[in-house]
Design an enzyme around this catalytic site. Structure first.
Site, PDB file in Angstrom:
ATOM      1  N   ASP A   1       0.845  -1.192   0.000  1.00  0.00           N
ATOM      2  CA  ASP A   1       0.000   0.000   0.000  1.00  0.00           C
ATOM      3  C   ASP A   1       0.883   1.245   0.000  1.00  0.00           C
ATOM      4  O   ASP A   1       1.708   1.426   0.898  1.00  0.00           O
ATOM      5  CB  ASP A   1      -0.916   0.000   1.227  1.00  0.00           C
ATOM      6  CG  ASP A   1      -1.862   1.189   1.231  1.00  0.00           C
ATOM      7  OD1 ASP A   1      -2.931   1.079   0.607  1.00  0.00           O
ATOM      8  OD2 ASP A   1      -1.521   2.225   1.847  1.00  0.00           O
TER       9      ASP A   1
ATOM     10  N   TYR B   1       3.321  10.005   0.941  1.00  0.00           N
ATOM     11  CA  TYR B   1       4.310   9.396   1.838  1.00  0.00           C
ATOM     12  C   TYR B   1       5.736   9.728   1.416  1.00  0.00           C
ATOM     13  O   TYR B   1       6.676   9.526   2.192  1.00  0.00           O
ATOM     14  CB  TYR B   1       4.142   7.871   1.869  1.00  0.00           C
ATOM     15  CG  TYR B   1       2.778   7.380   2.294  1.00  0.00           C
ATOM     16  CD1 TYR B   1       1.866   8.219   2.942  1.00  0.00           C
ATOM     17  CD2 TYR B   1       2.385   6.063   2.036  1.00  0.00           C
ATOM     18  CE1 TYR B   1       0.610   7.762   3.304  1.00  0.00           C
ATOM     19  CE2 TYR B   1       1.129   5.604   2.412  1.00  0.00           C
ATOM     20  CZ  TYR B   1       0.245   6.457   3.029  1.00  0.00           C
ATOM     21  OH  TYR B   1      -0.991   5.993   3.394  1.00  0.00           O
TER      22      TYR B   1
ATOM     23  N   LYS C   1      -2.348   6.311  -4.173  1.00  0.00           N
ATOM     24  CA  LYS C   1      -3.368   7.270  -3.734  1.00  0.00           C
ATOM     25  C   LYS C   1      -3.113   8.659  -4.318  1.00  0.00           C
ATOM     26  O   LYS C   1      -1.972   9.125  -4.357  1.00  0.00           O
ATOM     27  CB  LYS C   1      -3.405   7.371  -2.211  1.00  0.00           C
ATOM     28  CG  LYS C   1      -3.622   6.054  -1.497  1.00  0.00           C
ATOM     29  CD  LYS C   1      -3.773   6.245   0.005  1.00  0.00           C
ATOM     30  CE  LYS C   1      -3.677   4.919   0.732  1.00  0.00           C
ATOM     31  NZ  LYS C   1      -2.300   4.427   0.835  1.00  0.00           N
TER      32      LYS C   1
ATOM     33  N   HIS D   1      -7.086   9.974  -1.722  1.00  0.00           N
ATOM     34  CA  HIS D   1      -6.533   9.825  -0.379  1.00  0.00           C
ATOM     35  C   HIS D   1      -7.440  10.428   0.692  1.00  0.00           C
ATOM     36  O   HIS D   1      -7.628   9.841   1.764  1.00  0.00           O
ATOM     37  CB  HIS D   1      -5.150  10.482  -0.334  1.00  0.00           C
ATOM     38  CG  HIS D   1      -4.254   9.939   0.730  1.00  0.00           C
ATOM     39  ND1 HIS D   1      -2.885   9.870   0.591  1.00  0.00           N
ATOM     40  CD2 HIS D   1      -4.520   9.425   1.957  1.00  0.00           C
ATOM     41  CE1 HIS D   1      -2.352   9.350   1.694  1.00  0.00           C
ATOM     42  NE2 HIS D   1      -3.329   9.082   2.521  1.00  0.00           N
TER      43      HIS D   1
END
Length: 339
Positions: free
Chosen positions: A69, A74, A103, A136
């Protein structure tokens, strides 16, 4: 003698490889509405630092993880991609063996930016497509700048883009072959229902924070009624989230959970993960420790009793860790409704 040592090492590697392939086979799958199957257990990469996440993903694949994932926000997708490329090159997995989720970040909600967001993810990951692509958050942030845009006073700056318009471009990404399926993260039931009514492609997934202090039972039941699978992120409560306070309760040291763990001869983390697994959820705990990777995925050789499941269900206290209270004045902040 040297040949014998090499032969022994080769046989040992083969045995370990077979063991972890068997481990991957033990992980159940969930069928999505596009016919694809997603492993019900995978690796989360939120908070995995650059310099650590590549080794974590490589070790995870070696141990038997087949679902990764990811998210642009990130800021570590390039290392994730390097790890995937390494394991494919080594012959440990093929691309089709892996299920990769990406995302769309909040600063890419404007329709003309959606293709740019997914293209950046694909480029960083080194992939031609992702298996699942999620919005997201329902809230858009000010575009054409930093990922976390703030004004001079430190307040987040918003975009007023309607996520329905964003969703139309998500559908276009499916038609373009950039992603096999699309869905949401952090949407509430009203927001999902709005897309169900107005969209063309049915959402394939809702990903939300879910653990014993926030069991999401109403939202999960609602999603099951709509035939939308649910992924539990931060399934261990994310005690290392950046804004956590020292006084916040920690699931991993909860005495009641420790007592259950002792009864089964398992770790507290394994009990929590098994609880979510028995609820039919997809689980994506994050860790960069190889020992933890092995421990976390080893939850399919035991089963919690109905009584223990009910006891853990009773821990719910709406203990949301990823609340994003600092943007709660956004018109699409999702936590203004019961579920």
């Amino acid at each position: 003698m040297q040949k014998e040592v090499k032969s022994l090492l080769g046989k040992t590697f083969f045995i370990f490889q077979r063991f972890f392939v068997t481990m991957a086979a033990k992980v159940p799958t969930v069928k999505l509405n596009n016919g694809a199957e997603i492993p019900a257990f995978g690796l989360g990469t939120w908070k995995s630092k650059p310099g650590e996440v590549r080794a974590a993903v490589e070790n995870a694949i070696d141990v038997g993880y087949r679902m990764i994932d990811c998210a642009l926000a990130y800021q570590n997708e390039n290392e994730v991609g390097q790890a995937i490329a390494t394991k494919i090159k080594e012959g440990v997995v093929k691309r089709e063996d892996l299920f990769v989720t990406g995302k769309l970040w909040n600063t890419f909600h404007r329709p003309d930016l959606v293709p740019i967001g997914i293209k950046k993810t694909l480029t960083d990951l080194g992939l031609d497509y992702v298996d699942l692509y999620l919005i997201h958050w329902p809230m858009g942030y000010k575009e054409d700048g930093e990922l976390f845009p703030k004004d001079a006073d430190g307040k987040f700056m918003y975009s007023d883009v309607d996520y329905l318009d964003t969703w139309k471009e998500m559908e276009a990404a499916v038609r373009a072959g950039q992603t096999k399926a699309i869905g949401f993260s952090n949407f509430n039931s009203d927001q999902v229902e709005r897309v169900l009514q107005k969209g063309t492609i049915k959402p394939a997934m809702l990903q939300v924070e879910c653990h014993p202090y926030l069991n999401q039972s109403k939202l999960i039941e609602w999603c099951q009624g709509k035939d939308i699978p649910v992924t539990a992120y931060s399934p261990l409560g994310s005690p290392d989230r950046p804004w956590a306070k020292p006084t916040d309760p920690n699931l991993l040291t909860d005495p009641k959970l420790e007592a259950i763990a002792k009864k089964y001869g398992k770790s507290t983390a394994q009990i929590i993960l098994r609880w979510n697994a028995q609820r039919g959820l997809i689980i994506i705990p994050k860790t960069v420790s190889k020992a933890r990777l092995e421990e976390n995925i080893s939850i399919f050789d035991f089963k919690l009793t109905h009584e223990d499941m009910e006891l853990i269900n009773s821990f719910d206290c709406n203990g949301r860790g990823c609340h994003l209270d600092w943007v709660k004045d956004h018109k699409y902040w999702p936590f203004n409704t019961p579920f």
